[in-house]
Design a protein around this motif. Sequence first.
Motif, mmCIF file in Angstrom:
data_model
loop_
_atom_site.group_PDB
_atom_site.id
_atom_site.type_symbol
_atom_site.label_atom_id
_atom_site.label_comp_id
_atom_site.label_asym_id
_atom_site.label_seq_id
_atom_site.Cartn_x
_atom_site.Cartn_y
_atom_site.Cartn_z
ATOM 1 N N LEU A 139 6.774 7.782 6.384
ATOM 2 C CA LEU A 139 7.264 9.151 6.360
ATOM 3 C C LEU A 139 6.931 9.912 5.084
ATOM 4 O O LEU A 139 7.129 11.115 5.026
ATOM 5 C CB LEU A 139 8.783 9.172 6.585
ATOM 6 C CG LEU A 139 9.279 8.592 7.909
ATOM 7 C CD1 LEU A 139 10.784 8.765 8.031
ATOM 8 C CD2 LEU A 139 8.570 9.247 9.097
ATOM 9 N N THR A 140 6.448 9.234 4.045
ATOM 10 C CA THR A 140 6.058 9.950 2.834
ATOM 11 C C THR A 140 4.573 10.296 2.923
ATOM 12 O O THR A 140 3.909 10.012 3.922
ATOM 13 C CB THR A 140 6.327 9.114 1.573
ATOM 14 O OG1 THR A 140 5.372 8.053 1.483
ATOM 15 C CG2 THR A 140 7.739 8.546 1.588
ATOM 16 N N TRP A 141 4.047 10.888 1.861
ATOM 17 C CA TRP A 141 2.634 11.261 1.893
ATOM 18 C C TRP A 141 1.726 10.033 1.929
ATOM 19 O O TRP A 141 0.569 10.137 2.341
ATOM 20 C CB TRP A 141 2.284 12.162 0.708
ATOM 21 C CG TRP A 141 2.105 11.470 -0.615
ATOM 22 C CD1 TRP A 141 3.071 11.109 -1.490
ATOM 23 C CD2 TRP A 141 0.863 11.059 -1.191
ATOM 24 N NE1 TRP A 141 2.529 10.496 -2.586
ATOM 25 C CE2 TRP A 141 1.169 10.453 -2.427
ATOM 26 C CE3 TRP A 141 -0.469 11.145 -0.790
ATOM 27 C CZ2 TRP A 141 0.184 9.933 -3.265
ATOM 28 C CZ3 TRP A 141 -1.452 10.628 -1.626
ATOM 29 C CH2 TRP A 141 -1.130 10.033 -2.843
ATOM 30 N N MET A 142 2.251 8.876 1.551
ATOM 31 C CA MET A 142 1.494 7.629 1.676
ATOM 32 C C MET A 142 1.683 7.121 3.099
ATOM 33 O O MET A 142 2.468 6.208 3.365
ATOM 34 C CB MET A 142 1.977 6.619 0.632
ATOM 35 C CG MET A 142 1.661 7.038 -0.792
ATOM 36 S SD MET A 142 2.089 5.773 -2.016
ATOM 37 C CE MET A 142 1.168 6.353 -3.444
ATOM 38 N N THR B 260 -3.528 5.457 -6.726
ATOM 39 C CA THR B 260 -2.281 5.315 -5.981
ATOM 40 C C THR B 260 -1.587 3.988 -6.246
ATOM 41 O O THR B 260 -0.468 3.765 -5.755
ATOM 42 C CB THR B 260 -2.553 5.464 -4.478
ATOM 43 O OG1 THR B 260 -3.768 4.780 -4.138
ATOM 44 C CG2 THR B 260 -2.691 6.933 -4.106
ATOM 45 N N LEU B 261 -2.206 3.132 -7.020
ATOM 46 C CA LEU B 261 -1.603 1.841 -7.381
ATOM 47 C C LEU B 261 -2.309 1.314 -8.625
ATOM 48 O O LEU B 261 -3.517 1.507 -8.795
ATOM 49 C CB LEU B 261 -1.736 0.840 -6.224
ATOM 50 C CG LEU B 261 -1.040 -0.519 -6.384
ATOM 51 C CD1 LEU B 261 0.478 -0.356 -6.497
ATOM 52 C CD2 LEU B 261 -1.388 -1.443 -5.215
ATOM 53 N N SER B 262 -1.556 0.659 -9.469
ATOM 54 C CA SER B 262 -2.128 0.100 -10.687
ATOM 55 C C SER B 262 -3.172 -0.967 -10.365
ATOM 56 O O SER B 262 -2.971 -1.794 -9.470
ATOM 57 C CB SER B 262 -1.028 -0.518 -11.547
ATOM 58 O OG SER B 262 -1.589 -1.300 -12.594
ATOM 59 N N PRO B 263 -4.296 -0.977 -11.080
ATOM 60 C CA PRO B 263 -5.299 -2.030 -10.883
ATOM 61 C C PRO B 263 -4.752 -3.424 -11.175
ATOM 62 O O PRO B 263 -5.360 -4.423 -10.746
ATOM 63 C CB PRO B 263 -6.408 -1.656 -11.865
ATOM 64 C CG PRO B 263 -6.225 -0.205 -12.118
ATOM 65 C CD PRO B 263 -4.750 0.029 -12.044
ATOM 66 N N ASP B 264 -3.627 -3.525 -11.891
ATOM 67 C CA ASP B 264 -3.046 -4.836 -12.192
ATOM 68 C C ASP B 264 -2.259 -5.408 -11.019
ATOM 69 O O ASP B 264 -1.853 -6.574 -11.056
ATOM 70 C CB ASP B 264 -2.112 -4.721 -13.405
ATOM 71 C CG ASP B 264 -2.859 -4.336 -14.670
ATOM 72 O OD1 ASP B 264 -4.076 -4.604 -14.743
ATOM 73 O OD2 ASP B 264 -2.227 -3.756 -15.578
ATOM 74 N N PHE C 199 -12.852 2.537 -1.473
ATOM 75 C CA PHE C 199 -12.469 3.161 -0.221
ATOM 76 C C PHE C 199 -13.713 3.217 0.655
ATOM 77 O O PHE C 199 -14.448 4.198 0.679
ATOM 78 C CB PHE C 199 -11.923 4.570 -0.484
ATOM 79 C CG PHE C 199 -11.417 5.267 0.752
ATOM 80 C CD1 PHE C 199 -10.144 5.023 1.238
ATOM 81 C CD2 PHE C 199 -12.209 6.184 1.421
ATOM 82 C CE1 PHE C 199 -9.674 5.670 2.377
ATOM 83 C CE2 PHE C 199 -11.757 6.844 2.557
ATOM 84 C CZ PHE C 199 -10.491 6.578 3.030
ATOM 85 N N ASP C 200 -13.983 2.120 1.357
ATOM 86 C CA ASP C 200 -15.186 2.064 2.182
ATOM 87 C C ASP C 200 -14.955 1.128 3.355
ATOM 88 O O ASP C 200 -13.848 0.614 3.556
ATOM 89 C CB ASP C 200 -16.398 1.622 1.356
ATOM 90 C CG ASP C 200 -16.180 0.289 0.642
ATOM 91 O OD1 ASP C 200 -15.233 -0.444 0.997
ATOM 92 O OD2 ASP C 200 -16.968 -0.028 -0.278
ATOM 93 N N GLY C 201 -16.011 0.901 4.143
ATOM 94 C CA GLY C 201 -15.890 0.019 5.295
ATOM 95 C C GLY C 201 -15.322 0.723 6.511
ATOM 96 O O GLY C 201 -15.324 1.949 6.613
ATOM 97 N N THR D 271 -6.326 0.461 4.474
ATOM 98 C CA THR D 271 -5.681 -0.480 3.557
ATOM 99 C C THR D 271 -5.772 0.015 2.121
ATOM 100 O O THR D 271 -4.828 -0.124 1.328
ATOM 101 C CB THR D 271 -6.333 -1.873 3.678
ATOM 102 O OG1 THR D 271 -6.190 -2.344 5.025
ATOM 103 C CG2 THR D 271 -5.677 -2.864 2.734
ATOM 104 N N ALA D 272 -6.903 0.621 1.788
ATOM 105 C CA ALA D 272 -7.110 1.106 0.416
ATOM 106 C C ALA D 272 -6.557 2.504 0.192
ATOM 107 O O ALA D 272 -6.373 2.912 -0.967
ATOM 108 C CB ALA D 272 -8.608 1.110 0.098
ATOM 109 N N TYR D 273 -6.272 3.233 1.250
ATOM 110 C CA TYR D 273 -5.953 4.665 1.187
ATOM 111 C C TYR D 273 -4.912 5.000 0.114
ATOM 112 O O TYR D 273 -5.067 5.944 -0.648
ATOM 113 C CB TYR D 273 -5.444 5.091 2.556
ATOM 114 C CG TYR D 273 -5.703 6.529 2.947
ATOM 115 C CD1 TYR D 273 -6.789 7.248 2.464
ATOM 116 C CD2 TYR D 273 -4.867 7.162 3.864
ATOM 117 C CE1 TYR D 273 -7.025 8.556 2.865
ATOM 118 C CE2 TYR D 273 -5.091 8.464 4.278
ATOM 119 C CZ TYR D 273 -6.178 9.157 3.773
ATOM 120 O OH TYR D 273 -6.397 10.452 4.179
#
Length: 649
Positions: A413-416, A535-539, A547-549, A556-558
């Motif tokens: 329900l959020t923008w994610m 949208t998420l820390s690389p850690d 963002f491919d495939g 999944t990466a969005y």
Amino acid sequence: MGHGPHESKPELDREWLLTNGLGGFAMGTACGIPTRRYHGLLVGATDPPTARVVALHSTIDTISLPGSGEIPLSSFLFREDPTPNPDGWTRLLNFDCDLSSAIWRWSLPSGITISKTLTLKRGFNACTIRWQVDTLPDTAMLRVRPLVLLRDFHTLQTLTNGISLKRTGRVLRARRDDIELILRCSRGEWHEDAGWWHEFEYPVEQERGYDHRESSLAAGTVEAELSSEHPWFEMTAEMDAFVPLPPDACTRCTGSINTRLVVAADQFVVARSGPNQSTAGATIIAGYPWFADWGRDAMISLRGLLLSTGRIEEARLVLETFASSICDGLIPNRFDDRDPAHAHYNTADASLWFLHAIANYVEQAGGTLQAPGGEALLAAAMEVVYAHIEGRCPGVRIGTDGLVEAGIEGEALTWMDARIDGVAVTPRLGKPIELSALWHSGLRLLANLLPGESSFLTSWADMAGRSFGAFWNEGEGCCFDLLEWRDGKWAGNPQIRPNQVFAASLPHCPLEKSHARRMMDVVTNQLLTPYGLRTLSPDDANYRGRFDGDMVSRDTAYHNGTVWPWLIGPYCDAVRAVCDDPDAAKIEVNEATAALLVSLEHGCIGQVAEVYDGDAPHEPHGCPAQAWSVAELLRVLMPSPMPTVRPLH
């Protein structure tokens, strides 16, 4: 952009976009080779701004010069052949697009050049194509074969039937069911040599994991003799679903405010029927080529696209469009692209952004008593507030602590909001931080505009403000992304995401300034890239840097590492909020937006993409032209609203 015989391959990743103010558009590559199902010289909105149809796919153009035979100007990609055919692209001298016209220019023998100019007619599903030769010493014969599709813009044409043709002198009519395309020539007559061309290949669709081949109907051939006395030939393509653009939506920014971003912003503002279906309305297309109008995107974009550019009347029309469709305290998440009367309400944040958009509009339009339509819009805002407090919003309610709770199993329900096979990738069930930040700030904005409701609104804002400390994550020196119900209590989710920026970027910040500064240090170090925020820390173990495939890989990466340019807006707001030195803040904002400004020259010319890879070199992806990407960049670089622009009639 230059091409010539020395080029080993055409430049396929540089695109252009023209729009008609109805949701219709034309789009393609600078080299003239279609690479997407959405590419076409005329994509009409048959029920504006939706029900879009690729009417005129392209044209097959050749020119014959004395002693040189027939010279191809066009090029396409066909199945399993990496070499474009015919080879017109090798003669391309340059391409230019100023967002109002697209112009290709080819080099011919003996220093002769020929240009092709495409323009869309604003307020109509129509285009004009003009060919013109320069320095022609003798005569030449131009031959044009239009490729017609008349299909839904999301689908591909695989069956070689369903299109009927009728030729009368200079007019050719193509019809599929109740949709008609009318082609008119300035001179010459149509020859009856229609035929299907097969196996057009769209490499971008293949990269995205979709079907990527189709057939198109060459509807006929028209010949025109060109000479120094008659150096040009013109063809118009018109659809029979003409819908004049309402005057109030025809605003064009001119003079000192005609910046590139302002011109780019104009492409997203389109017509939609007003609340009673008989009046002119307006809305905002979320992105080209495939998005229609989305509530969240429109409310976030409204301040940058319309208010900061002085387009006050259109801002009111957009707000009224969504206010008229409120259901159970929610504005639509989106209107359906095929059935414009149908709306989807699976969103928790769009209505909270609606509160902010209304407050911003009323303030800029003269205040509560002077803003046109302000009283009705503020009443709609209060309807949203009461529905949230009373628990009438599906999947959304205000908790006993004053914070916003949201979530429905299977939904996002959020923008994610990405989902795979009906399952949310980032469900964020519980209390997402940006919802409570938006609620708190929105209530205080409304309290300033509604004296009679001020005490009531302030009391609820105070409750949310007192409880907001639950989002603070002292161990990481930043905020929890959301609070989750675990083991009988609310516990923080420690994933480092950009949603915490809204706790510092909104007009009324619920965070202590010392906490906001520490939070911004973490965001800058872990999420900031040249093109926006990750949208998420690389850690994080769930981070996806590319963002491919296929669709599953992309979804999944969005929201798990992919960069979103629109977040540069709240990031810059937060920089200004936490920095005590305005000059230092200005430098930081300019540095944060520099690469996005340069990106206007790449990808889709004059536009900003929807997303970028989280990992360097941060390639653009998603929609090549995204409303809130442009809107937020424009807003933060032009914080003082422009003078009100008068509609052109």
